[in-house]
Design an enzyme around this catalytic site. Structure first.
Site, PDB file in Angstrom:
ATOM      1  N   TYR A  10      -4.415 -12.202   8.261  1.00  0.00           N
ATOM      2  CA  TYR A  10      -4.718 -11.796   9.639  1.00  0.00           C
ATOM      3  C   TYR A  10      -5.409 -12.861  10.471  1.00  0.00           C
ATOM      4  CZ  TYR A  10      -3.182  -7.750   7.213  1.00  0.00           C
ATOM      5  OH  TYR A  10      -2.403  -6.928   6.452  1.00  0.00           O
TER       6      TYR A  10
ATOM      7  N   HIS B 202       0.818  -1.229   0.000  1.00  0.00           N
ATOM      8  CA  HIS B 202       0.000   0.000   0.000  1.00  0.00           C
ATOM      9  C   HIS B 202       0.848   1.275   0.000  1.00  0.00           C
ATOM     10  CE1 HIS B 202      -3.685  -2.204   0.389  1.00  0.00           C
ATOM     11  NE2 HIS B 202      -3.312  -2.771   1.517  1.00  0.00           N
TER      12      HIS B 202
ATOM     13  N   HIS C 194      -6.090  -7.205  -0.626  1.00  0.00           N
ATOM     14  CA  HIS C 194      -6.268  -5.788  -0.935  1.00  0.00           C
ATOM     15  C   HIS C 194      -5.481  -5.399  -2.175  1.00  0.00           C
ATOM     16  CE1 HIS C 194      -6.752  -6.208   3.504  1.00  0.00           C
ATOM     17  NE2 HIS C 194      -7.810  -5.450   3.281  1.00  0.00           N
TER      18      HIS C 194
ATOM     19  N   ASP D  93      -2.378 -10.508  -2.500  1.00  0.00           N
ATOM     20  CA  ASP D  93      -2.989 -10.052  -1.246  1.00  0.00           C
ATOM     21  C   ASP D  93      -4.460  -9.715  -1.534  1.00  0.00           C
ATOM     22  OD1 ASP D  93      -2.042  -8.687   1.603  1.00  0.00           O
ATOM     23  OD2 ASP D  93      -3.719  -7.602   0.688  1.00  0.00           O
TER      24      ASP D  93
HETATM   25  N1  Q9C Z   1     -11.298   0.414   9.434  1.00  0.00           N
HETATM   26  C1  Q9C Z   1      -2.524  -5.315   4.110  1.00  0.00           C
HETATM   27  O1  Q9C Z   1      -3.169  -6.348   4.039  1.00  0.00           O
HETATM   28  N2  Q9C Z   1      -8.082  -1.598   6.783  1.00  0.00           N
HETATM   29  N3  Q9C Z   1      -3.066  -4.160   4.475  1.00  0.00           N
HETATM   30  C2  Q9C Z   1      -8.578  -0.551   7.571  1.00  0.00           C
HETATM   31  C3  Q9C Z   1     -10.541  -0.731   9.055  1.00  0.00           C
HETATM   32  C4  Q9C Z   1      -6.691  -1.505   6.479  1.00  0.00           C
HETATM   33  C5  Q9C Z   1      -4.458  -4.064   4.789  1.00  0.00           C
HETATM   34  C6  Q9C Z   1     -10.075  -0.657   7.638  1.00  0.00           C
HETATM   35  C7  Q9C Z   1      -6.311  -2.724   5.671  1.00  0.00           C
HETATM   36  C8  Q9C Z   1      -4.860  -2.719   5.281  1.00  0.00           C
HETATM   37  C9  Q9C Z   1      -1.063  -5.327   3.818  1.00  0.00           C
HETATM   38 ZN    ZN Z   2      -4.151  -7.158   2.495  1.00  0.00          ZN
END
Ligand code: Q9C
Ligand code: ZN
Length: 358
Positions: free
Chosen positions: A329, A165, A203, A201
């Site tokens: 996670y 990101h 995301h 990933d």
């Molecule tokens: N309010 C990676 O998997 N989400 N990053 C925030 C919660 C952040 C994921 C939403 C997700 C980041 C590397």
């Molecule tokens: Zn991710």
């Protein structure tokens, strides 16, 4: 398979992220990397080594040197200005509209202000050891790359914090430096060939896409939750195919809610086809395991078995492959899911015997 790992990751130990106006327990925690390390160590076919230092230059070839400078001194500046909180979150964000028609942004004189120039979300606090851990993650990635260039068919960098990101001049999404982009940039320089990145990933890797969006020599292929519903919301759409010289060198494959193993593999094959048609002998994989059905923050339905098949299909490309850890996670199964993926890549059999029954 050779694995690069640094205990330094443990110094990035955030306690919270913000969700719906509340501080909740951080998801991106040291135990993630420990789970992976334990699973790979118990397998016996993985050998571990610590990274070598690669210095700042590979970072500033990808990131704004001013962002590196901010991250390097932020904790010291935070404490020495009298701040007492043990996590740094942005207070405001310098969206372009904030100064629209009023001339350029001036860098605030405090960390509390300046962090809003660089951080794009409220999930990525800096803590005392963040910078050291983020630098170590870059060294982990570059050392895994060195081993691959030295003749290993595939290597794994147990990067933490993750990277995809982080854009040229922005961090967030649990990421500080873009480990995969830094490796891809070095690969173009050291091989003189084009380089492909496969990002699996959950995301979309907005940072990696941004860094290479105008470049013809780096192909970015990503499978991810459709940004119409999924973080990071502002990038990852199927019609984003690259700009200028990079036109055609970006492939986004958004995935539906609840995506099954079969649907996932069909999308993967489209991505692998694009990579097979692109030049170069090396591949960087951004390996996120947050596609797992039991992941607490994602919404696909993949099971452990499919990671073996994904690894197998990536191996069939026949490229020298540097696999770098991104998200994932559901910590109880994270290590075994990574092990399963890497066993597939390595041409070894599926082994679910160590998957904890939780
Ligand atoms: N309010 C990676 O998997 N989400 N990053 C925030 C919660 C952040 C994921 C939403 C997700 C980041 C590397
Ligand atoms: Zn991710």
């Amino acid at each position: 398979m050779r694995v690069v790992h640094s205990p330094r990751h443990r110094s990035h130990d955030p306690k919270h992220e913000l969700a719906d106006g509340e501080a909740i327990d951080a998801y991106e925690v040291p135990e993630r990397a420990e789970s992976i390390r334990r699973s790979l160590a118990a397998d016996g076919a993985f050998t571990f080594e610590e990274p070598t230092e690669h210095g700042a230059e590979p970072i500033t070839l990808v990131h704004d040197p001013a962002m590196l400078a901010f991250l390097e001194t932020a904790w010291h500046d935070w404490v020495s200005s009298g701040e007492t909180a043990d996590e740094i979150f942005p207070d405001t964000f310098v969206l372009p509209a904030l100064r629209e028609g009023m001339g350029p942004v001036r860098a605030p004189g405090t960390v509390r202000g300046a962090v809003g120039m660089w951080c794009f979300d409220t999930a990525t606090p800096m803590v005392e050891g963040t910078y050291a851990a983020a630098r170590a993650a870059v060294d982990v990635a570059l050392t895994a790359m060195d081993l691959a260039l030295g003749g290993e068919p595939s290597t794994y960098g147990l990067c933490r914090p993750p990277g995809h990101h982080a854009a040229r001049a922005m961090f967030g999404g649990y990421c500080f430096f873009n480990n995969a982009a830094i490796v891809a940039e070095q690969l173009t320089r050291q091989t003189g060939e084009p380089v492909a990145i496969l990002d699996v990933d959950y995301h979309h890797g907005n940072g990696t896409q941004q860094i290479f969006y105008g470049r013809a020599d780096v192909l970015y292929v990503s499978l991810h939750g459709d940004p119409d519903r999924a973080y990071p919301y502002f990038a990852g759409f199927a019609d984003e195919t690259g700009a200028d010289a990079g036109a055609g060198a970006n492939l986004n494959l958004p995935l539906p809610l609840g995506c099954s193993n079969e649907e996932y593999l069909a999308h993967l094959d489209r991505g692998l086809e694009a990579i097979a048609g692109f030049g170069g002998s090396t591949l960087v994989v951004s390996l996120g395991i947050d596609t797992y059905g039991r992941d607490p923050i994602c919404d696909l339905a993949l099971t452990t078995e499919v990671y073996h098949e994904v690894g197998r299909r990536v191996a069939a490309l026949g490229r020298t492959t540097v696999v770098l850890q991104e998200g994932g996670y559901f910590v109880p199964h994270l290590g075994e899911n990574v092990r399963t993926w890497l066993r597939g890549l390595d041409g070894r059999g599926l082994d679910l015997s160590a998957l904890p029954d939780v």
